[in-house]
Design an enzyme around this catalytic site. Structure first.
Site, short mmCIF file in Angstrom:
data_model
loop_
_atom_site.label_atom_id
_atom_site.label_comp_id
_atom_site.label_asym_id
_atom_site.label_seq_id
_atom_site.Cartn_x
_atom_site.Cartn_y
_atom_site.Cartn_z
N GLU A 68 -5.06 -8.82 1.06
CA GLU A 68 -5.72 -8.54 2.35
C GLU A 68 -7.21 -8.35 2.12
O GLU A 68 -7.62 -7.74 1.14
CB GLU A 68 -5.22 -7.24 2.99
CG GLU A 68 -3.85 -7.30 3.56
CD GLU A 68 -3.43 -5.97 4.20
OE1 GLU A 68 -4.31 -5.22 4.67
OE2 GLU A 68 -2.22 -5.70 4.21
N GLU A 98 0.80 -1.23 0.00
CA GLU A 98 0.00 0.00 0.00
C GLU A 98 0.83 1.28 0.00
O GLU A 98 0.76 2.07 0.96
CB GLU A 98 -0.96 0.01 1.20
CG GLU A 98 -2.01 -1.08 1.15
CD GLU A 98 -3.13 -0.88 2.18
OE1 GLU A 98 -3.01 0.01 3.04
OE2 GLU A 98 -4.11 -1.63 2.13
C1 NOJ Z 1 -4.05 -2.38 5.24
C2 NOJ Z 1 -2.70 -2.56 5.84
O1 NOJ Z 1 -1.83 -3.17 4.94
C3 NOJ Z 1 -2.70 -3.30 7.16
O2 NOJ Z 1 -1.48 -3.08 7.76
C4 NOJ Z 1 -3.88 -2.84 7.99
O3 NOJ Z 1 -3.85 -3.37 9.28
C5 NOJ Z 1 -5.14 -3.23 7.29
N1 NOJ Z 1 -5.19 -2.63 5.98
C6 NOJ Z 1 -6.41 -2.83 8.02
O4 NOJ Z 1 -6.50 -1.47 8.10
#
Ligand code: NOJ
Length: 454
Positions: free
Chosen positions: A356, A163
């Site tokens: 994710e 991200e």
């Molecule tokens: C994106 C991130 O990569 C991760 O670190 C985070 O905990 C989750 N989303 C949830 O917000």
């Protein structure tokens, strides 16, 4: 067949969110340690000092993943655990920790998927201007090379950056995340260019140095839109909204990051919008950024909804009052897991892996000693049903990583929000599998057949 036979069913985490041991065994500080120490930045002053204590619980955590039945674990490496100052001197104890983790996973038949960068830049590099420094891609390449030399005899799956939209957008633009900077658009775009070059250099060095044939991806996120109806015009409007850069989403979009990585050029429409703020770049830069990749990773949690207005122009629809949302106040939109992979597959043509997806809630231990997270089961049922539909409709989806194996440090929200399949008692660090852990185990065992058809 709903999901392909060799489908990867994984769980994910990131170093700073689970490891703890932030001052132990020679680890150097990262920007997130400093951010946590700055009053008012993280909920209730929470820090990553202890987190889930995963640094000391390698076997126990690997057992949890094995007992779940997952065949892959996506975790990140803490750069400052290996190189306390980011470059130069190595910290052998840090390298040994990831040896233990990788070996514990392999012994249990779990494939390690390493994310090289999940937001925790070594503080010493931030003090040299971090991603604004033109040398930052070289720092990242050197760090990647050391990781690959050490672990690629056993590790075959790699992600470069997690991200960039967030660590640059929240970290460099609006200051909500570490290192808390609020820079001009020109500066943010320069840092972005360096991060993209770092990605390219990392991919190149993995290909050059890996001891076993690597599978390499990128793990972006972005402002995703689903169509109000599945009419051709709404669909086109959703696609357009998803890939258009505008004043509101200029740091949080797919195209500015993914077009260079997958297609080898910045999007024309972004170049026009940003004008003089676009950093200087050469053809050689774009070639470097555009290294061949094997998969398109993507993190998907939510999406907005659009309809085609006049002339097909996307009209963004407000959420109806009372619409379901997570504890993060993210709209629950299961169709994001259909249209997200579909749009990315159409545009970039690579197999998609959901790196994710998961639900933020505020679970607690019930009177019977168990954690009944029915909301998470419902959320995952709806989302996975849509992912299956994407797969059935011909989108080449190869894997799904649930975020997260366990509750963990949710960045500026501290420990207030829980994303895990396993509950963490932060007082004792006891791990309690939630109802969703059992549920997801059945999904994995049936290769997705047990997901209700909705
Ligand atoms: C994106 C991130 O990569 C991760 O670190 C985070 O905990 C989750 N989303 C949830 O917000």
């Amino acid at each position: 067949m709903a999901f392909p036979k060799q489908f990867t069913w994984g769980v994910a985490s990131a170093a700073f969110q689970v490891e703890g041991a932030s001052n132990i065994d020679g680890r150097g500080p990262s920007v997130w340690d400093a951010f946590c120490d700055t009053p008012g930045k993280v909920f209730d002053g929470h820090t990553g000092e202890i987190a889930c204590g995963s640094y000391d619980r390698v076997e126990e955590d690997a057992d949890l993943i094995q007992n779940l039945g997952a065949n892959a674990y996506r975790f990140s490496i803490s750069w400052s655990r290996l190189f306390p100052k980011g470059t130069g001197e190595r910290n052998e104890a840090g390298f040994a920790y990831y040896d233990r983790l990788i070996d514990a996973l392999l012994e249990r038949g779990i494939v390690p998927w390493i994310t090289l960068y999940h937001w925790d830049l070594p503080l010493a590099l931030h003090e040299q201007d971090g991603w604004l420094n033109p040398n930052s891609p070289i720092w990242f390449e050197e760090y990647t090379k050391a990781v690959v030399e050490r672990y690629s005899d056993r590790v075959t799956h790699w992600f470069t950056l997690n991200e960039p939209q967030i660590f640059l957008g929240h970290g460099y633009k609006d200051g909500k995340d570490a290192p808390g900077l609020q820079l001009s658009r020109k500066e943010v775009l320069l840092a972005t260019h360096h991060a993209l070059l770092a990605h390219g250099r990392a991919v190149k060095v993995i290909r050059e140095c890996a001891k076993s044939s690597p599978t390499i991806g990128f793990a972006p996120v972005g402002g995703l839109y689903t169509p109000e109806t599945e009419s051709a015009s709404d669909l086109e409007a959703a696609r357009k909204a998803t890939f258009t850069i505008d004043e509101a989403n200029w740091a949080f979009n797919y195209t500015w990051y993914c077009d260079p990585v997958f297609l080898g050029h910045y999007p024309e429409q972004g170049l026009e919008l940003f004008g003089d703020d676009v950093p200087e770049f050469t053809d050689a830069d774009m070639e470097l950024i555009n290294q061949p990749l094997d998969i398109c990773g993507v993190n998907i949690y939510t999406a907005g909804v659009v309809r085609a207005g006049e002339d097909g122009h996307p009209e963004k629809l407000p959420d109806p009052v009372g619409y379901p949302m997570t504890m993060f106040r993210w709209t629950i939109n299961p169709r994001s897991l259909y249209f997200g992979p579909k749009f990315l597959y159409e545009r970039y043509g690579l197999p998609v892996v959901i790196t994710e997806n998961g639900l933020a809630s505020m679970d607690w231990v019930h009177l019977d000693g168990k954690v009944h997270d029915t909301g998470r089961i419902d959320y995952l049922s709806r989302y996975l049903n849509e992912l299956r539909r994407a797969s059935e409709d011909g989108v080449d989806v190869r894997g799904y990583f649930q975020w997260s194996i366990m509750d963990n440090f949710e960045w500026a929200q501290g420990y207030a929000l829980r994303f895990g399949l396993v509950y963490i008692d932060y007082q004792t660090l006891a791990r309690i599998p939630k109802d969703s852990y059992e549920w997801f185990g059945r999904v994995i065992e049936s290769n997705g057949e047990s997901i209700p058809r909705l």
